[in-house]
Write a protein that holds these residues in place. Structure first.
Motif: not given
Length: 223
Positions: A52-55, A37-38, A23-25, A45-48
């Motif tokens: 760009p965040l990839l789960i 990446v997590a 899931q690329l947020v 959950e604390r990231l702004p």
């Protein structure tokens, strides 16, 4: 839709989404940005909300598939990220460890194959060295597709590494393939022993806070 034939399961391209893999947020271009990446949402959950965040999901295979897919698409668009930062929890293989560590060396501990003649060319490296900032304590990381939760395995892995997780090596290997710099930040969530699983579940919220603070200290939230 899943079609079953004998012992073979064929998944449609949408089925994988049901498992929260890849899931690329972020809908924006990754060009010149930091891609975080997590494995699970709780670790990040604390990231702004605008980064760009990839789960990826848990384990080396989901991590490798999802990150490679994202980087391949970005490369095709001429929009590779400037850096990938893997934030996550890790088990401590040695006593007295706490807080967040920057990984300087990562291995895959559950892959074993003797180096017979002609075989080595088909293997990924035993260890991947990673450049660190020098601003945080550093540690070696052992990655494997098992949640380490017994003292015997802990003692065995501690001979070469200080931390263990289930995604770090895959993230580092995918980044090496695309020539993207990578940072692995791991927060100590448990002691990789018989009470590790219960401790991990309770530690994730605290870990997210500590990882956020470490990112700020390294200036990785500034773009």
């Amino acid at each position: 839709m899943v079609t079953v034939c004998a012992s073979v399961v064929i998944m449609s391209e949408h089925t994988i989404d049901q498992y929260n893999v890849g899931q690329l947020v972020s809908g924006e271009s990754l060009a010149g940005r930091t891609l975080f990446v997590a494995a699970v949402h709780g670790e990040a959950e604390r990231l702004p909300k605008d980064v760009p965040l990839l789960i990826t999901g848990i384990g080396t295979l989901p991590a490798a598939i999802s990150l490679t897919t994202v980087l391949a698409r970005a490369q095709a668009q001429g929009a590779l990220p400037a850096r990938v930062v893997n934030v996550g929890t890790a088990g401590a293989l040695r006593d007295g460890m706490a807080g967040v560590y920057e990984v300087n060396r990562v291995t895959k501990h559950d892959f074993h194959l003797d180096d017979h003649s002609g075989i080595a060319q088909y293997l990924l490296p035993d260890a991947i060295a990673i450049e660190t900032s020098g601003r945080l304590p550093t540690a070696g990381l052992a990655t494997g597709d098992q949640f380490v939760g017994d003292s015997e395995t802990r003692e065995r892995l501690a001979k070469e590494s200080s931390l263990c997780d289930m995604e770090g090596y895959a993230v580092a290997a995918a980044c090496a393939l695309f020539g993207v710099p990578v940072t692995l930040l791991k927060q100590i969530s448990d002691s990789a022993d018989e009470v590790a699983e219960e401790a991990w579940a309770q530690a994730v919220p605290k870990g997210a806070r500590q990882l956020f603070n470490a990112l700020g200290e390294l200036g990785l939230l500034e773009e």
